[in-house]
Write a protein that holds these residues in place. Structure first.
Motif, PDB file in Angstrom:
ATOM      1  N   THR A  24       6.916  -2.008   9.781  1.00 50.21           N
ATOM      2  CA  THR A  24       5.991  -1.315   8.892  1.00 50.21           C
ATOM      3  C   THR A  24       5.643  -2.175   7.686  1.00 50.21           C
ATOM      4  O   THR A  24       4.515  -2.138   7.191  1.00 50.21           O
ATOM      5  N   THR A  25       6.615  -2.966   7.210  1.00 58.70           N
ATOM      6  CA  THR A  25       6.338  -3.892   6.108  1.00 58.70           C
ATOM      7  C   THR A  25       5.239  -4.877   6.496  1.00 58.70           C
ATOM      8  O   THR A  25       4.340  -5.173   5.699  1.00 58.70           O
ATOM      9  N   GLY A  26       5.300  -5.390   7.724  1.00 54.85           N
ATOM     10  CA  GLY A  26       4.266  -6.304   8.198  1.00 54.85           C
ATOM     11  C   GLY A  26       2.894  -5.647   8.240  1.00 54.85           C
ATOM     12  O   GLY A  26       1.883  -6.243   7.832  1.00 54.85           O
ATOM     13  N   LYS A  27       2.830  -4.395   8.714  1.00 55.53           N
ATOM     14  CA  LYS A  27       1.549  -3.686   8.768  1.00 55.53           C
ATOM     15  C   LYS A  27       1.001  -3.434   7.366  1.00 55.53           C
ATOM     16  O   LYS A  27      -0.200  -3.585   7.118  1.00 55.53           O
ATOM     17  N   LEU A  28       1.883  -3.046   6.442  1.00 55.46           N
ATOM     18  CA  LEU A  28       1.444  -2.784   5.075  1.00 55.46           C
ATOM     19  C   LEU A  28       0.927  -4.057   4.421  1.00 55.46           C
ATOM     20  O   LEU A  28      -0.109  -4.041   3.739  1.00 55.46           O
ATOM     21  N   ASN A  29       1.615  -5.163   4.623  1.00 54.86           N
ATOM     22  CA  ASN A  29       1.151  -6.440   4.073  1.00 54.86           C
ATOM     23  C   ASN A  29      -0.197  -6.837   4.646  1.00 54.86           C
ATOM     24  O   ASN A  29      -1.056  -7.373   3.938  1.00 54.86           O
ATOM     25  N   ALA A  30      -0.379  -6.596   5.946  1.00 55.68           N
ATOM     26  CA  ALA A  30      -1.655  -6.918   6.580  1.00 55.68           C
ATOM     27  C   ALA A  30      -2.780  -6.098   5.953  1.00 55.68           C
ATOM     28  O   ALA A  30      -3.875  -6.607   5.686  1.00 55.68           O
ATOM     29  N   HIS A  31      -2.514  -4.822   5.718  1.00 59.30           N
ATOM     30  CA  HIS A  31      -3.533  -3.958   5.117  1.00 59.30           C
ATOM     31  C   HIS A  31      -3.866  -4.420   3.693  1.00 59.30           C
ATOM     32  O   HIS A  31      -5.037  -4.524   3.328  1.00 59.30           O
ATOM     33  N   LYS A  89     -15.642  -1.838  -2.084  1.00 62.79           N
ATOM     34  CA  LYS A  89     -16.325  -1.103  -3.148  1.00 62.79           C
ATOM     35  C   LYS A  89     -17.789  -0.866  -2.810  1.00 62.79           C
ATOM     36  O   LYS A  89     -18.335   0.198  -3.079  1.00 62.79           O
ATOM     37  N   VAL A  90     -18.428  -1.882  -2.225  1.00 63.58           N
ATOM     38  CA  VAL A  90     -19.848  -1.754  -1.890  1.00 63.58           C
ATOM     39  C   VAL A  90     -20.085  -0.582  -0.949  1.00 63.58           C
ATOM     40  O   VAL A  90     -21.031   0.197  -1.118  1.00 63.58           O
ATOM     41  N   PHE A  91     -19.218  -0.439   0.067  1.00 65.53           N
ATOM     42  CA  PHE A  91     -19.394   0.628   1.049  1.00 65.53           C
ATOM     43  C   PHE A  91     -18.618   1.891   0.702  1.00 65.53           C
ATOM     44  O   PHE A  91     -18.511   2.806   1.524  1.00 65.53           O
ATOM     45  N   GLY A  92     -18.070   1.943  -0.506  1.00 60.87           N
ATOM     46  CA  GLY A  92     -17.397   3.165  -0.949  1.00 60.87           C
ATOM     47  C   GLY A  92     -16.184   3.527  -0.115  1.00 60.87           C
ATOM     48  O   GLY A  92     -15.941   4.722   0.135  1.00 60.87           O
ATOM     49  N   ARG A  93     -15.441   2.520   0.314  1.00 60.37           N
ATOM     50  CA  ARG A  93     -14.266   2.780   1.156  1.00 60.37           C
ATOM     51  C   ARG A  93     -12.952   2.806   0.357  1.00 60.37           C
ATOM     52  O   ARG A  93     -11.887   2.705   0.942  1.00 60.37           O
ATOM     53  N   GLN A  94     -13.045   2.928  -0.977  1.00 62.44           N
ATOM     54  CA  GLN A  94     -11.816   2.899  -1.781  1.00 62.44           C
ATOM     55  C   GLN A  94     -10.872   4.031  -1.389  1.00 62.44           C
ATOM     56  O   GLN A  94      -9.666   3.820  -1.225  1.00 62.44           O
ATOM     57  N   ASP A  95     -11.449   5.246  -1.240  1.00 61.23           N
ATOM     58  CA  ASP A  95     -10.593   6.394  -0.914  1.00 61.23           C
ATOM     59  C   ASP A  95      -9.963   6.241   0.461  1.00 61.23           C
ATOM     60  O   ASP A  95      -8.776   6.550   0.659  1.00 61.23           O
ATOM     61  N   GLU A  96     -10.759   5.737   1.424  1.00 61.15           N
ATOM     62  CA  GLU A  96     -10.229   5.547   2.775  1.00 61.15           C
ATOM     63  C   GLU A  96      -9.138   4.476   2.775  1.00 61.15           C
ATOM     64  O   GLU A  96      -8.092   4.631   3.427  1.00 61.15           O
ATOM     65  N   ALA A 147      -1.582   4.744   1.539  1.00 60.95           N
ATOM     66  CA  ALA A 147      -0.586   5.785   1.290  1.00 60.95           C
ATOM     67  C   ALA A 147       0.155   6.157   2.577  1.00 60.95           C
ATOM     68  O   ALA A 147       1.371   6.367   2.569  1.00 60.95           O
ATOM     69  N   GLU A 148      -0.598   6.233   3.689  1.00 63.25           N
ATOM     70  CA  GLU A 148       0.039   6.572   4.968  1.00 63.25           C
ATOM     71  C   GLU A 148       1.058   5.503   5.370  1.00 63.25           C
ATOM     72  O   GLU A 148       2.182   5.817   5.773  1.00 63.25           O
ATOM     73  N   GLN A 149       0.664   4.222   5.262  1.00 60.86           N
ATOM     74  CA  GLN A 149       1.578   3.149   5.651  1.00 60.86           C
ATOM     75  C   GLN A 149       2.726   3.004   4.660  1.00 60.86           C
ATOM     76  O   GLN A 149       3.853   2.672   5.037  1.00 60.86           O
ATOM     77  N   ASN A 150       2.440   3.279   3.389  1.00 61.62           N
ATOM     78  CA  ASN A 150       3.496   3.244   2.382  1.00 61.62           C
ATOM     79  C   ASN A 150       4.513   4.355   2.643  1.00 61.62           C
ATOM     80  O   ASN A 150       5.726   4.156   2.509  1.00 61.62           O
ATOM     81  N   ASP A 151       4.008   5.538   3.020  1.00 59.91           N
ATOM     82  CA  ASP A 151       4.915   6.641   3.363  1.00 59.91           C
ATOM     83  C   ASP A 151       5.753   6.296   4.583  1.00 59.91           C
ATOM     84  O   ASP A 151       6.952   6.607   4.636  1.00 59.91           O
ATOM     85  N   ALA A 152       5.114   5.644   5.570  1.00 56.92           N
ATOM     86  CA  ALA A 152       5.856   5.262   6.774  1.00 56.92           C
ATOM     87  C   ALA A 152       6.950   4.257   6.432  1.00 56.92           C
ATOM     88  O   ALA A 152       8.069   4.330   6.961  1.00 56.92           O
ATOM     89  N   LEU A 153       6.637   3.321   5.518  1.00 54.29           N
ATOM     90  CA  LEU A 153       7.645   2.352   5.090  1.00 54.29           C
ATOM     91  C   LEU A 153       8.769   3.042   4.327  1.00 54.29           C
ATOM     92  O   LEU A 153       9.952   2.719   4.503  1.00 54.29           O
ATOM     93  N   TYR A 154       8.402   4.011   3.498  1.00 57.91           N
ATOM     94  CA  TYR A 154       9.423   4.764   2.752  1.00 57.91           C
ATOM     95  C   TYR A 154      10.346   5.501   3.703  1.00 57.91           C
ATOM     96  O   TYR A 154      11.573   5.470   3.550  1.00 57.91           O
ATOM     97  N   GLU A 155       9.748   6.170   4.695  1.00 60.84           N
ATOM     98  CA  GLU A 155      10.554   6.941   5.647  1.00 60.84           C
ATOM     99  C   GLU A 155      11.497   6.027   6.422  1.00 60.84           C
ATOM    100  O   GLU A 155      12.692   6.322   6.576  1.00 60.84           O
ATOM    101  N   ALA A 156      10.970   4.910   6.924  1.00 62.50           N
ATOM    102  CA  ALA A 156      11.808   3.993   7.698  1.00 62.50           C
ATOM    103  C   ALA A 156      12.907   3.392   6.822  1.00 62.50           C
ATOM    104  O   ALA A 156      14.067   3.303   7.233  1.00 62.50           O
TER     105      ALA A 156
END
Length: 642
Positions: free
Chosen positions: A252-259, A271-278, A284-293
């Motif tokens: 999960t650490t590897g996936k989070l770093n990739a993201h 920012k141009v395409f307004g994808r900040q929230d996504e 947050a999802e990958q961070n939660d997965a890392l926290y859980e693991a």
């Protein structure tokens, strides 16, 4: 943004197979073979240190016996012997006390011999001081051994990355690969630094203390061993439960770093395409997965130490009870029991330490497996030794019945044949996915052909070394790449030899870089970062073109190289390209009309095949595929130019 966002949404990562702890751990240890002599010195220091530490309690037990004997002797009438005192006790109904004092070496009427006690304490102090100094030396040797081993492992990873085919990186996120080469190796190093010396010390301490325990009292030693199976059961059960969570944690650490790497690299488009929230949501999802693991891994392994402490205390109680009974029966002296209680602590403590290090070891081995997966990845076909090379590089390129496919089930290029004479400029056009860039990748041997062959001046390029082949080819891509450094250093990167500032500036003038560099405060010594901050997209492209000029290639490959420059700059570049291309073979992939019209030959590709080839005017007159592309893509450009 489609590329990074697509990969981001796919969440592609390493496979999720179970960890083979034993195999990966053994392989990790095999990397220490070059440090055999250092490890031998390390073991010698640890053995002597542990030996001194193990003897220490026995020496302190002797001091306790001297003090206790002095206290007892002072209370006994002088002028009598020990045997007379014990016999008198039996006669006066104090047989149990007499039995307890039977193992005590006292002299009636004589108090504590402080000189003897002082000598014993000095001996104990010297023993523990020597043990500490030797352990300090051992710690330094551990640091040296681990750091040198990690140095070699990083070298192995770097060498491996240079041998991996382009397809390996195409199928993986950059951040995930970087995580293996950085985070995972750092974790292995930290794990070994914290556990290697301590683990050796603990294991040797267990052996040494066990020997001393049997020497002092075989019965108490057997009592101490009663809890060992329970400790082993606790360690193995918890270890099996926590290991998969450590594997998941580093995956999960590897996936989070990739993201994070992708979102930072493409932060402007996010920012141009307004994808900040996504992007934040996925983080947050990958961070939660890392926290859980991480939580599950640390919680499961963290439970081990309290349980081992409980077993240790249980062992302490058993030894205290049985030891007290042995003293009461006169089988052991108080000093021996005191020493044995210390030994029981020394015996339990290493077991607890070994168990508490399980989370470190499991985490390190989990990272090691990820690094070994990288080291075991299939490499590109090795270069022939020695590689062939043309007698003289002139730039004659021939494709003979070439076939290629990325996916074995999906053919891309089939039975493609082409001959390009030295000094000719070949433009390659066609719709997206037609195989234009793939054709260039095959020429550069980023990929090897599935069938047929490609020759350079009559020599099959598969018989040449890749370095020899690419040394004669200059390439400018649509995606510019600059590294952190000065503009002069970025231009000089294209040269295979040391170049002078004059040669750098000459190449810059040829690519029309000189005109805007002169306007910068530090000129050619202006420092730019890997994102090219401070220069425009077109200026970055000009720098990469100047880099290609400086390499003085026999073959020039331009993959949409002028797509980021304005029309006036493109005209200037085209003039410079015409000068550079004189006597050189050029392959140009472009959609811009000005790049294609002046080419000696235009190849029109569709579905991996050349459907038309010829000069610009001839292809327009044929009213075929090229004419359709011309009308669709270039008619408006012609109107604007005219």
């Amino acid at each position: 943004m489609a590329g990074p966002m697509g990969r981001m949404m796919a969440g592609q990562g390493p496979n999720s197979r179970s960890m083979d702890f034993k195999k990966s751990g053994t392989r990790l240890l095999s990397h220490f073979r070059p440090e055999r002599l250092t490890i031998a010195a390390l073991l010698l220091c640890v053995v002597v240190s542990v030996g001194l530490n193990v003897i220490g309690p026995k020496i302190l037990g002797k001091a306790t016996d001297l003090v206790f004997s002095g206290i007892i002797g002072r209370q006994m009438p002088a002028g009598t012997s020990k045997e007379q005192v014990l016999q008198s006790m039996h006669e006066h109904g104090q047989g149990s006390i007499a039995d307890m004092l039977k193992s005590t070496d006292f002299t009636p009427g004589q108090g504590i011999d402080f000189t003897a006690v002082g000598h014993v304490l000095l001996l104990a102090l010297g023993t523990f001081l020597g043990a500490g100094l030797l352990m300090a030396v051992a710690t330094r040797l551990v640091n040296r051994t681990v750091n040198r081993t990690m140095y070699r492992l990083r070298e192995d990873v770097q060498a491996k990355l240079s041998r991996l085919p382009l397809s390996y990186f195409d199928k993986r996120q950059r951040g995930e690969v970087l995580s293996r080469a950085t985070n995972d190796i750092d974790n292995i190093g930290q794990t070994l630094q914290q556990s290697m010396g301590q683990l050796i010390n603990s294991l040797l301490t267990i052996v040494g203390v066990l020997i001393m325990m049997f020497w002092v009292s075989w019965l108490l030693a057997l009592v101490a061993l009663v809890t060992v199976p329970l400790s082993f059961l606790v360690a193995t059960r918890i270890g099996k439960r926590s290991q998969p969570h450590f594997v998941q944690q580093w995956r999960t650490t590897g996936k989070l770093n990739a993201h994070i790497e992708e979102m930072y690299t493409g932060h402007t488009l996010v920012k141009v395409f307004g994808r900040q929230d996504e992007s934040a949501k996925l983080f947050a999802e990958q961070n939660d997965a890392l926290y859980e693991a991480g939580f599950k891994a640390q919680f499961n392994s963290g439970v081990m130490q309290p349980l081992m402490m409980f077993v240790s205390n249980l062992n302490y109680v058993l030894i205290a009870v049985v030891g007290g009974l042995r003293v009461a029966s006169g089988a052991l002296s108080i000093g021996d029991v005191q020493a044995f209680i210390q030994y029981s602590r020394q015996f339990s403590m290493p077991l607890t330490q070994v168990a508490s290090m399980a989370n470190l070891v499991q985490s390190g081995v989990a990272s090691a497996e990820r690094v070994f997966e990288l080291l075991d990845a299939e490499e590109q076909q090795a270069d022939p030794v020695p590689g062939e090379r043309p007698a003289e590089l002139r730039g004659r390129v021939a494709l003979e019945h070439v076939s290629f496919r990325y996916d074995p089930e999906k053919p891309l290029i089939e039975d493609l044949s082409l001959k390009v004479e030295p000094g000719h400029t070949v433009a390659i056009v066609g719709p997206t996915g037609a195989g234009k860039t793939t054709l260039v990748n095959l020429l550069m041997r980023f990929y090897d052909v599935s069938g047929g062959r490609i020759t350079l001046d009559g020599v099959d390029i598969s018989a040449m070394s890749r370095d020899e082949l690419r040394a004669g080819i200059g390439m400018v891509l649509q995606d510019t790449w600059l590294f952190g450094g000065t503009i002069a250093e970025n231009i000089a990167y294209g040269a295979s030899r040391d170049v002078t500032r004059g040669e750098i500036e000459e190449a810059a003038r040829a690519a029309h870089v000189d005109r805007f560099v002169r306007t910068l405060p530090d000129g050619y010594d202006t420092v730019i970062d890997d994102e090219g901050t401070g220069v425009s997209a077109g200026e970055k492209q000009l720098i990469t073109i100047a880099r290609a000029f400086l390499s003085d290639p026999v073959i020039l490959v331009l993959d949409e190289a002028t797509s980021s420059v304005d029309t006036r700059t493109e005209v200037l570049i085209q003039k410079a390209m015409a000068k550079l291309a004189h006597g050189r073979t050029s392959f140009v992939i472009a959609h811009r009309l000005s790049t294609i019209r002046d080419a000696d030959t235009i190849l029109v590709m569709e579905n991996g095949s050349i459907v038309e080839q010829g000069a610009h005017t001839d292809l327009l007159a044929a009213d075929g595929a090229y004419a359709r592309l011309y009308k669709a893509q270039f008619a408006q450009a012609v109107a604007e130019v005219d």
